[in-house]
Design a protein around this motif. Sequence first.
Motif, PDB file in Angstrom:
ATOM      1  N   ILE A 185      -5.687   2.833  -9.714  1.00  0.00           N
ATOM      2  CA  ILE A 185      -4.707   2.978  -7.851  1.00  0.00           C
ATOM      3  C   ILE A 185      -5.082   3.803  -7.377  1.00  0.00           C
ATOM      4  O   ILE A 185      -5.405   4.375  -6.020  1.00  0.00           O
ATOM      5  CB  ILE A 185      -3.781   1.741  -8.214  1.00  0.00           C
TER       6      ILE A 185
ATOM      7  N   GLY B  64       1.152   1.218  -3.777  1.00  0.00           N
ATOM      8  CA  GLY B  64      -0.058   3.120  -3.810  1.00  0.00           C
ATOM      9  C   GLY B  64       1.018   3.746  -4.036  1.00  0.00           C
ATOM     10  O   GLY B  64       0.512   4.749  -5.068  1.00  0.00           O
TER      11      GLY B  64
ATOM     12  N   ALA C 210      -7.056   5.663  -3.986  1.00  0.00           N
ATOM     13  CA  ALA C 210      -6.160   5.339  -2.731  1.00  0.00           C
ATOM     14  C   ALA C 210      -6.048   7.464  -2.576  1.00  0.00           C
ATOM     15  O   ALA C 210      -6.540   7.706  -1.223  1.00  0.00           O
ATOM     16  CB  ALA C 210      -4.595   6.118  -3.179  1.00  0.00           C
TER      17      ALA C 210
ATOM     18  N   ILE D 229       0.865  -1.583  -0.200  1.00  0.00           N
ATOM     19  CA  ILE D 229      -0.146  -0.107  -0.057  1.00  0.00           C
ATOM     20  C   ILE D 229       0.945   0.985   0.283  1.00  0.00           C
ATOM     21  O   ILE D 229       0.438   2.009  -1.002  1.00  0.00           O
ATOM     22  CB  ILE D 229      -1.090  -0.252   1.536  1.00  0.00           C
TER      23      ILE D 229
END
Lengths: 334, 232
Positions: free
Chosen positions: A226, A121, A230, A117
Amino acid sequence: MHIPDNLLSQPVVLTTGALALGGFAVGLRKLRTRLRDRTMVLMGVMSAFVFAAQMVNFPLFVVPASGHLIGAVLAAVLLGPWAGALVLGTVLLVQSLLFADGGILALGANFLNLGLIAGVGGYAIYDPIRKALGGQSGVLIGAMVAAWFSVLLASLAFTIELGASGYWSDLPRVLGWMTMIHAIIGLGEAIITGLVLRTVLSVRPDLIFDDDTILTRSGRWTRVAIGGLAASLAVAAFLAPLASPNDDGLEFVGGRLGFLNEEAGSIFTGPMPDYSIEGLPDIAPVTAAVGLIGTVSVFITGLVLARAFTRNTPSLEGPNSSSPSEAGPEPHAA
Amino acid sequence: MRLDWLEPDQSAHGSLHRLDARIKLVATLALVLAVVLLPIGSWRPLGGAAMLLAFLVGISGVSPGTLLRRGLAVMPVVVLLAVMIAPSHPMAPTFGPWVVGGTILAKNCLTILSILLLAHVTPFRDLMTALEQLRAPTVLVATLLLMYRYLFVLAEQLSRMARARRARSFRRSRWSEWPLGASLIAGLLLRSFERGERVHAAMLARGWDGTFRSLDGPDSISPPVQPDSASP
């Protein structure tokens, strides 16, 4: 902060473990096409570097404590998203195996939070910004914004994992508080990442990972998705307390169902016993304001740091040290 | 973190040191799993696990003080989380927050100590060979080996750089810590990268074919990737 064992419930351990394993496998497959022994040597040395860099302490101004760099975005910016995530994973593995820092069964959750993440991310946030702004200032601003988001997203994932383990029936409020605290902590991560990258860019700009072959066209869309996800998650976290300014309803239900018993509640029900600090009547505007201030100040600091580069070097053209086409070690004048 | 903390002291030579690393790794994981699965308030099985662990520490010859000191280093986080979580734990209404918090702390003490015991009776290299034999991805194991090899080099370099910085800065403010620390990290980063490149060149010059060999035993870690020199 690494999650120790015995805190997450079994379904959460299994879910996060499966997600982490899946992400790890995807990362290995993505790396396989471009993985040469040179990348591997660099990954090993960079893992050692991330470990060592986490030993440098930065004093905090408000409390007599110190924090340190996490380095997820820094590793991703230098090695690419997947190699960066793998580097973070090795650091976590060594920390849990040698120092018992972070549980061995919670390794999946820790890798999910910090490697996937925060790292992958974070790269998904960094890359569009870098492409949009271009040049070295784009790298710097993108990395700083991504570093700030990476801390925020990792803390959100941490909170959600604990919340899903059955704690905190008042998850939105805890999320609000965690977001607020980590928006400030993330500033530190963003500033350190920016300062470090500024030096790297001025000495060896070729070290920045710049390789589009790792992403296919569909991959690019995933990345945008993504990144959007996020960003919207972070916004949702800020807005969650706004959406339900008084969660009496949840607490009432919780009390009726026996989630929160009175005694326990009076000791500690969350970061704050009631949803107000002295003098600050409501947390929601505070959270939103801190979020706004955080985002804006990260951008401004990035701009200030980046101003040095807008004059001399317009682009990142140059010897690309991580290009897969090159064979053997490159001689470098150092 | 002090440098001597990076490497667990393996000077003791108890009977656990000679055990196959694979058995130790799997047994430790099993013990941790068993402790984690114990329900709240099950003091008797926890006591049994504690006695088993004490027995293992006893035959390993590792000094319990060392294990406890290292365990205490990670306990603040555990205590903080336990305090945060105990009152709202799903089992808190039945057992009360003190039992819940106490169980979480006791279980964490056990899992932390068993992992530290593993680290103290198994050299890291053996642990990696065991991981490799247990079918962990080779890239991961190789990266871990290289990381462990350079961890000490880089940590020592960092401490030298930090000492040099301290020797040269007479007056420090809290504000100046940040750029100074960041430049320390940046310097270490550049040196690490260049060291990695040099190491790779040196490995190729010595005929590295992607295989990690060890003088300790016949088992070597198979090549995870084709080396650059062999690739078209």
